[in-house]
Design an enzyme around this catalytic site. Structure first.
Site, PDB file in Angstrom:
ATOM      1  N   ASP A  60       0.823  -0.936   0.463  1.00 55.99           N
ATOM      2  CA  ASP A  60      -0.446  -0.085   0.089  1.00 55.99           C
ATOM      3  C   ASP A  60       0.741   1.780   0.333  1.00 55.99           C
ATOM      4  OD1 ASP A  60      -1.947   2.047   0.200  1.00 55.99           O
ATOM      5  OD2 ASP A  60      -3.043   1.765   2.244  1.00 55.99           O
ATOM      6  N   GLU A 137      32.031   8.307   3.175  1.00 55.74           N
ATOM      7  CA  GLU A 137      33.141   8.791   4.729  1.00 55.74           C
ATOM      8  C   GLU A 137      31.931   9.170   5.437  1.00 55.74           C
ATOM      9  OE1 GLU A 137      36.893  11.101   5.123  1.00 55.74           O
ATOM     10  OE2 GLU A 137      36.793  10.695   2.307  1.00 55.74           O
ATOM     11  N   GLU A 139      30.340   8.885   9.338  1.00 56.64           N
ATOM     12  CA  GLU A 139      30.380   9.321  10.448  1.00 56.64           C
ATOM     13  C   GLU A 139      28.653   8.704  11.541  1.00 56.64           C
ATOM     14  OE1 GLU A 139      33.474  12.431   9.527  1.00 56.64           O
ATOM     15  OE2 GLU A 139      32.515  13.465  10.331  1.00 56.64           O
ATOM     16  N   GLU A 194      36.745   8.646  15.827  1.00 55.68           N
ATOM     17  CA  GLU A 194      36.280  10.388  15.256  1.00 55.68           C
ATOM     18  C   GLU A 194      36.968  11.728  15.672  1.00 55.68           C
ATOM     19  OE1 GLU A 194      36.887  12.771  12.717  1.00 55.68           O
ATOM     20  OE2 GLU A 194      36.673  11.460  11.479  1.00 55.68           O
ATOM     21  N   GLU A 201      34.373   6.102  12.842  1.00 54.38           N
ATOM     22  CA  GLU A 201      33.763   6.238  11.300  1.00 54.38           C
ATOM     23  C   GLU A 201      34.130   4.987  10.703  1.00 54.38           C
ATOM     24  OE1 GLU A 201      35.049   9.964   8.622  1.00 54.38           O
ATOM     25  OE2 GLU A 201      36.027   8.376   7.376  1.00 54.38           O
ATOM     26  N   HIS A 250      31.242  13.068   3.868  1.00 55.70           N
ATOM     27  CA  HIS A 250      32.063  13.231   2.588  1.00 55.70           C
ATOM     28  C   HIS A 250      31.619  12.550   1.453  1.00 55.70           C
ATOM     29  CE1 HIS A 250      34.923  15.639   5.512  1.00 55.70           C
ATOM     30  NE2 HIS A 250      33.744  15.710   6.050  1.00 55.70           N
ATOM     31  N   ARG A 322      40.912  21.440   3.689  1.00 53.18           N
ATOM     32  CA  ARG A 322      40.177  20.389   3.846  1.00 53.18           C
ATOM     33  C   ARG A 322      38.925  21.781   4.442  1.00 53.18           C
ATOM     34  NH1 ARG A 322      40.776  15.284   4.937  1.00 53.18           N
ATOM     35  NH2 ARG A 322      42.904  14.550   5.221  1.00 53.18           N
ATOM     36  N   GLU A 339      36.332  15.545  -3.407  1.00 59.27           N
ATOM     37  CA  GLU A 339      35.407  15.288  -2.147  1.00 59.27           C
ATOM     38  C   GLU A 339      34.658  16.347  -1.749  1.00 59.27           C
ATOM     39  OE1 GLU A 339      36.639  14.537   2.806  1.00 59.27           O
ATOM     40  OE2 GLU A 339      38.126  15.226   0.937  1.00 59.27           O
ATOM     41  N   ARG A 341      32.535  18.011   0.775  1.00 60.95           N
ATOM     42  CA  ARG A 341      32.254  17.615   1.768  1.00 60.95           C
ATOM     43  C   ARG A 341      31.231  17.918   3.219  1.00 60.95           C
ATOM     44  NH1 ARG A 341      36.091  20.698   5.098  1.00 60.95           N
ATOM     45  NH2 ARG A 341      36.233  19.454   6.211  1.00 60.95           N
TER      46      ARG A 341
END
Length: 450
Positions: A60, A137, A139, A194, A201, A250, A322, A339, A341
């Protein structure tokens, strides 16, 4: 009716039946994901398997948030046979799962199925000659539970980044998760504590976008199941505690040709990035404020995207640090990647990947060049410098993100009309409920003051 990867391959069906017999499977969970990224499930006994494999299991759809109205409720579950996995934690009565696509009664793919949404954008990418590879990645936090099994905000440790047992008391639980994931076919790359107490992670290997989205949903299910079996509660809530880092997801992204050649790599370029990579990067920068609604879909998501906690705020990129929204990891050759982030693990991975892939493809189609990279620490840039360089910021709350999405036809088209309307309606409802709520912070700040 068709669905999944190579669903009509008789060899896959026969292999699946052999596995079920060899593992003595008794129950099979037919899993799918709703628009907000919550896993749903219809369980059958092994005696009903042939019916499922012939795509004759109905449910449903009106009972699932964001699907259909009650007058058009009957829908079919179409299992992808390549997603068959036996749960390693079931012993007495073995259980397994198949991930399903949702189909209409007339045998057409349901446009409100997030997995179908991603598959549609993947087909667009493949027509351009590209296949998206993604490595997430993910976490998460592990918290103690009370005597009734309800989660608390008490962490099981006071450990920090890369700490070991006995400081990291969640190490045993994380090891159990890693073992379970490996038994289910995951190729685990790293597993570690982490930055925040109770935060962890586990990274698994790159794969095609659809497989990765399936794996993210499976990963979250496994982590929460194994945590519970260890007397802990695992949460993928982006920012469960004030004053510590939030949890991100990430996305390491690259495009390959259909023959599996990485098209982001160019050894002759200064950064060894190809023209295609720069255009894809340009598309991610151009559409960042709009797809943030999909990569960060909750009110709580924006408590993470603030200065001071290693989450991006500025829409910029760098090959050296970063701090911006996007960085270019050092690996080159087949490992050349971008990457992103900003995403967090509350995102529906099918919609998040559909939106970000669409953004990158638009960059390639329209040859969108990225701005000059940011080489300094973006967290420490002064407001005047940010304005002078024309650097935009990510949305600061869910409402702002939804408004940005509503103005962006490229990202809206990645979702389709049905998913766009249902998703934004749900997000705005959450925002309105949040806006009416009187928080403890307000009581503490204003009750005595006024």
């Amino acid at each position: 009716m068709k669905g999944g990867r190579n669903l009509n391959n008789q060899n896959i069906r026969e292999e699946l039946l052999r596995k079920i017999e060899n593992f003595d499977v008794e129950f099979i969970h037919l899993q799918f994901t709703d628009i907000m990224g919550i896993m749903k499930n219809v369980s059958i006994t092994v005696e009903q398997l042939d019916k499922a494999l012939d795509n004759r299991i109905m449910f449903d759809g009106s009972s699932i948030d964001g699907f259909v109205r009650i007058e058009e409720s009957d829908m079919y579950l179409v299992p992808d046979l390549t997603t068959f996995i036996v749960f390693p934690w079931t012993n007495l009565h073995k259980e397994a799962r198949l991930i399903c696509d949702i189909y209409n009664m007339d045998g057409t793919p349901f446009e409100g199925c997030p997995r179908n949404t991603l598959k549609r954008v993947i087909r667009e990418s493949e027509k351009m000659g590209y296949r998206l590879k993604v490595g997430p990645e993910c976490e998460f936090f592990l918290f103690n539970t009370d005597e009734k099994g309800n989660p608390s905000l008490e962490t099981h440790d006071d450990a920090g980044y890369f700490d070991l047992a006995p400081i990291d008391l969640g190490g045993n639980a994380r090891n159990d998760m890693t073992i379970a994931l490996k038994e289910m076919g995951f190729k685990i790359e790293t597993s570690h504590h982490e930055a925040a107490p109770g935060q962890h992670e586990i990274d698994f290997e790159y794969d095609d976008a659809l497989i990765t989205a399936d794996n993210i949903m499976t990963f979250k299910m496994v982590v929460r199941t194994i945590a519970q079996r260890n007397g802990l509660h695992a949460t993928f809530m982006p920012k469960p505690k004030f004053g510590v880092n939030g949890s991100g997801m990430h996305l390491n992204m690259s495009l390959s040709t259909l023959e599996n050649k990485n098209v982001f790599y160019d050894k002759n370029n200064y950064l060894q990035l190809s023209e295609i990579a720069y255009y894809f990067l340009g598309g991610l920068i151009e559409h960042a404020r709009a797809y943030t609604a999909l990569t960060n879909p909750t009110v709580n998501s924006y408590k993470r995207l603030v200065p001071g906690y290693e989450a991006p705020v500025l829409i910029a990129w760098s090959a050296n640090n970063r701090s911006p929204l996007i960085r270019i990891p050092a690996e080159r050759g087949m490992g050349t990647r971008i990457e992103l982030r900003s995403p967090d693990p509350s995102a529906n991975p099918y919609l998040a990947l559909a939106a970000t892939l669409k953004a990158g493809l638009d960059g390639i189609k329209n040859k969108i060049k990225p701005p000059e990279q940011v080489t300094s620490n973006a967290y420490e840039m002064e407001s005047d410098e940010v304005r002078e360089r024309g650097i935009k910021k990510l949305p600061t709350n869910l409402y702002e993100a939804i408004k940005e999405l509503s103005k962006n036809e490229v990202i809206k088209s990645s979702l389709g009309e049905h998913v766009y309307k249902k998703f934004t309606n749900a997000a705005l409802y959450e925002w309105n409920e949040y806006s009416k709520y009187v928080s403890l912070w307000e009581i503490d700040r204003y009750l005595k003051k006024f």
